[in-house]
Design a protein around this motif. Sequence first.
Motif, PDB file in Angstrom:
ATOM      1  N   SER A   1      47.907  51.127  50.685  1.00  0.00           N
ATOM      2  CA  SER A   1      49.125  50.549  49.980  1.00  0.00           C
ATOM      3  C   SER A   1      49.870  51.546  49.343  1.00  0.00           C
ATOM      4  N   CYS A   2      49.364  51.361  48.031  1.00  0.00           N
ATOM      5  CA  CYS A   2      49.976  52.436  47.091  1.00  0.00           C
ATOM      6  C   CYS A   2      50.384  53.882  47.485  1.00  0.00           C
ATOM      7  N   THR A   3      49.523  54.397  48.345  1.00  0.00           N
ATOM      8  CA  THR A   3      49.526  55.882  48.701  1.00  0.00           C
ATOM      9  C   THR A   3      50.535  55.956  50.022  1.00  0.00           C
ATOM     10  N   GLY A   4      51.055  54.817  50.451  1.00  0.00           N
ATOM     11  CA  GLY A   4      51.871  54.916  51.712  1.00  0.00           C
ATOM     12  C   GLY A   4      51.462  55.768  52.861  1.00  0.00           C
ATOM     13  N   GLY A   5      50.296  55.919  52.931  1.00  0.00           N
ATOM     14  CA  GLY A   5      49.735  56.783  53.855  1.00  0.00           C
ATOM     15  C   GLY A   5      49.353  58.099  53.715  1.00  0.00           C
TER      16      GLY A   5
ATOM     17  N   GLY B   1      47.336  49.704  44.504  1.00  0.00           N
ATOM     18  CA  GLY B   1      47.511  49.917  43.022  1.00  0.00           C
ATOM     19  C   GLY B   1      48.850  49.876  42.612  1.00  0.00           C
ATOM     20  N   ILE B   2      49.280  50.248  41.623  1.00  0.00           N
ATOM     21  CA  ILE B   2      50.321  50.148  41.128  1.00  0.00           C
ATOM     22  C   ILE B   2      50.952  51.631  40.528  1.00  0.00           C
ATOM     23  N   ALA B   3      51.746  52.396  41.475  1.00  0.00           N
ATOM     24  CA  ALA B   3      52.147  53.794  41.211  1.00  0.00           C
ATOM     25  C   ALA B   3      53.174  53.637  40.172  1.00  0.00           C
ATOM     26  N   GLY B   4      54.070  52.647  39.877  1.00  0.00           N
ATOM     27  CA  GLY B   4      55.095  52.568  39.138  1.00  0.00           C
ATOM     28  C   GLY B   4      56.343  53.183  39.478  1.00  0.00           C
ATOM     29  N   PRO B   5      57.665  53.031  38.878  1.00  0.00           N
ATOM     30  CA  PRO B   5      57.463  53.049  37.186  1.00  0.00           C
ATOM     31  C   PRO B   5      57.346  51.675  36.964  1.00  0.00           C
ATOM     32  N   GLY B   6      57.472  50.682  37.837  1.00  0.00           N
ATOM     33  CA  GLY B   6      57.618  49.004  37.544  1.00  0.00           C
ATOM     34  C   GLY B   6      56.286  48.666  38.194  1.00  0.00           C
TER      35      GLY B   6
ATOM     36  N   VAL C   1      51.484  44.297  35.513  1.00  0.00           N
ATOM     37  CA  VAL C   1      51.330  42.968  35.201  1.00  0.00           C
ATOM     38  C   VAL C   1      50.128  42.733  34.236  1.00  0.00           C
ATOM     39  N   PRO C   2      50.074  41.661  33.522  1.00  0.00           N
ATOM     40  CA  PRO C   2      48.703  41.454  32.298  1.00  0.00           C
ATOM     41  C   PRO C   2      47.504  42.101  32.946  1.00  0.00           C
ATOM     42  N   GLY C   3      46.866  42.918  32.338  1.00  0.00           N
ATOM     43  CA  GLY C   3      45.685  43.605  32.671  1.00  0.00           C
ATOM     44  C   GLY C   3      45.571  44.556  33.807  1.00  0.00           C
ATOM     45  N   LYS C   4      46.795  44.846  34.243  1.00  0.00           N
ATOM     46  CA  LYS C   4      46.907  45.946  35.302  1.00  0.00           C
ATOM     47  C   LYS C   4      48.246  46.694  34.993  1.00  0.00           C
ATOM     48  N   PRO C   5      48.042  47.667  34.103  1.00  0.00           N
ATOM     49  CA  PRO C   5      49.149  48.425  33.726  1.00  0.00           C
ATOM     50  C   PRO C   5      49.499  49.420  34.972  1.00  0.00           C
ATOM     51  N   VAL C   6      50.765  49.962  34.964  1.00  0.00           N
ATOM     52  CA  VAL C   6      51.096  51.026  35.741  1.00  0.00           C
ATOM     53  C   VAL C   6      50.134  52.207  35.850  1.00  0.00           C
ATOM     54  N   GLY C   7      49.617  52.627  37.007  1.00  0.00           N
ATOM     55  CA  GLY C   7      48.677  53.639  37.218  1.00  0.00           C
ATOM     56  C   GLY C   7      47.385  53.017  37.719  1.00  0.00           C
ATOM     57  N   THR C   8      47.216  51.502  37.587  1.00  0.00           N
ATOM     58  CA  THR C   8      45.900  51.052  38.191  1.00  0.00           C
ATOM     59  C   THR C   8      45.761  50.994  39.596  1.00  0.00           C
ATOM     60  N   VAL C   9      44.638  51.468  39.802  1.00  0.00           N
ATOM     61  CA  VAL C   9      44.322  51.663  41.285  1.00  0.00           C
ATOM     62  C   VAL C   9      42.987  51.245  41.805  1.00  0.00           C
ATOM     63  N   CYS C  10      42.982  50.305  42.791  1.00  0.00           N
ATOM     64  CA  CYS C  10      41.859  50.097  43.204  1.00  0.00           C
ATOM     65  C   CYS C  10      41.478  50.630  44.566  1.00  0.00           C
TER      66      CYS C  10
ATOM     67  N   ASP D   1      53.599  60.128  36.172  1.00  0.00           N
ATOM     68  CA  ASP D   1      54.748  59.288  36.928  1.00  0.00           C
ATOM     69  C   ASP D   1      54.203  58.766  38.430  1.00  0.00           C
ATOM     70  N   ARG D   2      55.221  58.217  39.008  1.00  0.00           N
ATOM     71  CA  ARG D   2      54.665  57.802  40.286  1.00  0.00           C
ATOM     72  C   ARG D   2      54.196  58.782  41.231  1.00  0.00           C
ATOM     73  N   GLN D   3      54.585  60.026  41.502  1.00  0.00           N
ATOM     74  CA  GLN D   3      53.918  60.946  42.222  1.00  0.00           C
ATOM     75  C   GLN D   3      52.700  61.381  41.870  1.00  0.00           C
ATOM     76  N   ALA D   4      52.659  61.573  40.336  1.00  0.00           N
ATOM     77  CA  ALA D   4      51.298  61.980  39.889  1.00  0.00           C
ATOM     78  C   ALA D   4      50.294  60.981  40.137  1.00  0.00           C
ATOM     79  N   VAL D   5      50.612  59.651  39.948  1.00  0.00           N
ATOM     80  CA  VAL D   5      49.500  58.474  40.220  1.00  0.00           C
ATOM     81  C   VAL D   5      49.174  58.588  41.724  1.00  0.00           C
ATOM     82  N   ARG D   6      49.949  58.817  42.741  1.00  0.00           N
ATOM     83  CA  ARG D   6      49.629  58.693  44.220  1.00  0.00           C
ATOM     84  C   ARG D   6      48.981  59.913  44.434  1.00  0.00           C
ATOM     85  N   GLU D   7      49.356  60.996  44.038  1.00  0.00           N
ATOM     86  CA  GLU D   7      48.471  62.081  44.018  1.00  0.00           C
ATOM     87  C   GLU D   7      47.087  62.135  43.740  1.00  0.00           C
TER      88      GLU D   7
END
Length: 161
Positions: free
Chosen positions: A27-31, A102-107, A110-119, A138-144
């Motif tokens: 999902s958050c890594t887009g492939g 996950g939530i790569a950001g910048p938006g 949600v409560p309990g799941k900040p930007v950067g949260t990945v499962c 940032d988004r790129q760093a979280v995805r990498e």
Amino acid sequence: MDSIIDLATRAGMALKAKGLLLATAESCTGGGVAHAVTEIAGSSEWFDCGFVTYSNASKTRLLNIPAAVIAQYGAVSEEVAAAMAEGALANSSAHASVSTTGIAGPGGAVPGKPVGTVCFGWTCNGKTFTERLVFSGDRQAVREKTVIHSLQGLLRHLENA
């Protein structure tokens, strides 16, 4: 620290040595994980397919994740990561899988799941493992970082299989 290509190469060698095929559900890594492993020459010997299931509807349609599971736990949850990894196996010819949500950001926080949260989810030898991390950047760093951790986890689970 190992590069993405080094990790993908090592994962490919481990999969090939065990005679296993890999599937990804992302999902958050887009492939990004599938992209990394297919950068390796000869990956067709150990990579079956990848699912990019960015929307909740695609998670349900392509990976057979019940909408009720997503509604109960949220798309970014270890429960959904596990279901994604298992769904990738059920809908492919693979023997091992890795999933990211996950939530790569910048938006998107949600409560309990900040930007950067990945499962993460990994399925190997009939067992599914999950993990939840929060990455900075940032988004790129979280995805990498997510791609790197996905491959590190895959290697760890293959070595223990």
